[in-house]
Write a protein that holds these residues in place. Structure first.
Motif, short mmCIF file in Angstrom:
data_model
loop_
_atom_site.label_atom_id
_atom_site.label_comp_id
_atom_site.label_asym_id
_atom_site.label_seq_id
_atom_site.Cartn_x
_atom_site.Cartn_y
_atom_site.Cartn_z
N LEU A 258 0.83 -1.21 0.00
CA LEU A 258 0.00 0.00 0.00
C LEU A 258 0.86 1.25 0.00
O LEU A 258 0.38 2.35 0.25
CB LEU A 258 -0.92 -0.01 1.23
CG LEU A 258 -1.75 -1.28 1.43
CD1 LEU A 258 -2.51 -1.24 2.74
CD2 LEU A 258 -2.71 -1.48 0.26
N ILE B 75 -2.16 3.49 -4.81
CA ILE B 75 -2.66 3.48 -3.43
C ILE B 75 -1.87 4.46 -2.57
O ILE B 75 -2.43 5.18 -1.74
CB ILE B 75 -2.59 2.05 -2.83
CG1 ILE B 75 -3.40 1.07 -3.68
CG2 ILE B 75 -3.07 2.04 -1.38
CD1 ILE B 75 -4.86 1.39 -3.84
N ARG C 113 -3.32 7.66 -0.57
CA ARG C 113 -3.03 7.92 0.85
C ARG C 113 -2.46 9.32 1.02
O ARG C 113 -2.86 10.05 1.93
CB ARG C 113 -2.06 6.86 1.39
CG ARG C 113 -2.69 5.48 1.47
CD ARG C 113 -1.66 4.43 1.87
NE ARG C 113 -1.12 4.66 3.21
CZ ARG C 113 -0.03 4.06 3.68
NH1 ARG C 113 0.64 3.21 2.93
NH2 ARG C 113 0.38 4.31 4.89
N ALA D 74 -7.50 7.99 1.58
CA ALA D 74 -7.52 6.88 2.55
C ALA D 74 -6.39 7.10 3.54
O ALA D 74 -5.26 7.37 3.15
CB ALA D 74 -7.34 5.55 1.84
N VAL E 200 -4.34 5.11 6.25
CA VAL E 200 -4.11 3.71 6.64
C VAL E 200 -3.02 3.65 7.71
O VAL E 200 -1.95 4.25 7.55
CB VAL E 200 -3.65 2.87 5.42
CG1 VAL E 200 -3.53 1.40 5.81
CG2 VAL E 200 -4.60 3.03 4.25
N ALA F 117 -16.10 -0.16 0.71
CA ALA F 117 -15.70 1.19 0.29
C ALA F 117 -16.70 2.24 0.76
O ALA F 117 -16.39 3.43 0.81
CB ALA F 117 -15.54 1.24 -1.23
N CYS G 140 -7.43 -4.04 1.28
CA CYS G 140 -7.24 -2.58 1.30
C CYS G 140 -7.04 -2.04 -0.11
O CYS G 140 -7.61 -1.00 -0.48
CB CYS G 140 -6.04 -2.20 2.16
SG CYS G 140 -6.35 -2.43 3.91
N ASP G 141 -6.23 -2.72 -0.91
CA ASP G 141 -5.99 -2.27 -2.28
C ASP G 141 -7.30 -2.21 -3.07
O ASP G 141 -7.63 -1.20 -3.72
CB ASP G 141 -4.97 -3.20 -2.96
CG ASP G 141 -4.62 -2.73 -4.36
OD1 ASP G 141 -5.49 -2.84 -5.26
OD2 ASP G 141 -3.50 -2.24 -4.58
N ILE H 159 -9.55 0.68 -1.55
CA ILE H 159 -9.08 2.07 -1.69
C ILE H 159 -9.20 2.54 -3.15
O ILE H 159 -9.58 3.68 -3.40
CB ILE H 159 -7.62 2.20 -1.18
CG1 ILE H 159 -7.60 2.02 0.34
CG2 ILE H 159 -7.02 3.55 -1.57
CD1 ILE H 159 -6.21 1.87 0.94
N ARG H 160 -8.90 1.65 -4.10
CA ARG H 160 -8.98 2.10 -5.50
C ARG H 160 -10.41 2.44 -5.93
O ARG H 160 -10.61 3.10 -6.94
CB ARG H 160 -8.34 1.08 -6.44
CG ARG H 160 -9.07 -0.23 -6.52
CD ARG H 160 -8.29 -1.25 -7.34
NE ARG H 160 -8.33 -0.95 -8.77
CZ ARG H 160 -9.41 -1.09 -9.54
NH1 ARG H 160 -10.54 -1.48 -9.03
NH2 ARG H 160 -9.34 -0.83 -10.82
N LEU I 201 -12.41 4.25 -3.99
CA LEU I 201 -12.81 5.51 -3.35
C LEU I 201 -12.75 6.64 -4.37
O LEU I 201 -11.84 6.68 -5.22
CB LEU I 201 -11.89 5.81 -2.16
CG LEU I 201 -11.91 4.76 -1.03
CD1 LEU I 201 -10.89 5.11 0.04
CD2 LEU I 201 -13.30 4.63 -0.42
N ALA J 206 -9.48 8.15 -6.24
CA ALA J 206 -8.28 7.30 -6.10
C ALA J 206 -7.68 6.96 -7.46
O ALA J 206 -6.46 6.92 -7.62
CB ALA J 206 -8.60 6.03 -5.32
#
Ligand code: ADE
Length: 223
Positions: free
Chosen positions: A17, A22, A26, A31, A33, A100, A146-147, A150-151, A153, A156
């Motif tokens: 991440l 990603i 962040r 996101a 994390v 998500a 998580c990957d 997050i993508r 969102l 992203a």
């Protein structure tokens, strides 16, 4: 969205991440994390968090104490508590979409033979498996989740359309094969139709290829 990961291997969870799309999400604050060391909530001076199985059996199990303490420290209003485990429900694109939409995920990673079942009964909203195989370490599975989450969102991915058109967003269909330049490579040519500029023919070809590919690689999706 905020994601907290509790694991014996925070670096393993964060490594995938910490680069590319990603990492950019962040850095942009899309996101947030954080990975936490489970041993920080250990109850003994040797920082142990595991013990042998009650009733006998091979291997070690994560004890309830450290996991309860971690969840009590990190949980807030609206948190979804997830346990990564091969005993969980299958992780699919639909589950990624569901997650998500959450404001806070708290992901617990199993290790050894798993976790004391009182953790599942009292703390966990969702047990998730990333596939029918056993990893050494739930932190790898947490990074996968998580990957995928997050993508999805907003913001992203640079191009908002790209996550909408891909496999599994259209119900039960894999994506058609895709080509780029050169038009001819080692004697293999890009299909003529893709160079024709004929949009309805291209759409029909993609549809046909998607069905063919799904039939070959994922017949279960066609049932
Ligand atoms: N931990 C070990 N194997 C796993 C899997 N397949 N999915 C989720 N967590 C795991």
């Amino acid at each position: 969205m905020r994601i907290d990961i509790v694991t014996l291997f925070p670096d393993v969870a964060l490594a995938p991440l910490s680069d590319s799309i990603i990492q950019r999400a962040r850095a942009a604050g899309i996101a947030e994390v954080e990975a936490h060391q489970l041993r920080d909530w250990s109850e003994d001076k040797w920082r142990r968090v595991d013990d042998t199985l009650c009733g006998g059996g091979q291997g070690m199990l994560l004890q309830p104490g450290p996991l309860f303490a971690a969840v009590e420290a990190l949980k807030r209003e609206g948190t979804r508590v997830i346990l990564m485990t091969p005993q969980g429900r299958p992780f699919k694109q639909a589950v990624a979409r569901e997650l998500a939409a959450c404001s806070h995920l708290l992901i617990l990673c199993g290790h050894y033979e798993g976790v004391d079942h009182r953790v599942v009964e009292a703390l966990v909203d969702d047990e998730i498996s990333i596939g029918d195989y056993v990893l050494t370490n739930g932190a790898i599975a947490a990074a996968v989740v998580c990957d995928a989450v997050i993508r999805l969102l907003p913001g992203a991915l640079g191009d908002e359309r790209s996550s909408e058109e891909e496999s599994f967003m259209v119900p039960d269909r894999l994506e058609a094969p895709a080509y780029t330049r050169p038009v001819e490579f080692r004697g293999m040519k890009v299909p003529d139709v893709l160079l024709s500029g004929h949009h309805s023919k291209i759409r029909a070809w993609k549809e046909e290829m998607a069905v063919e590919r799904t039939r070959r690689n994922r017949p279960d999706l066609m049932e």
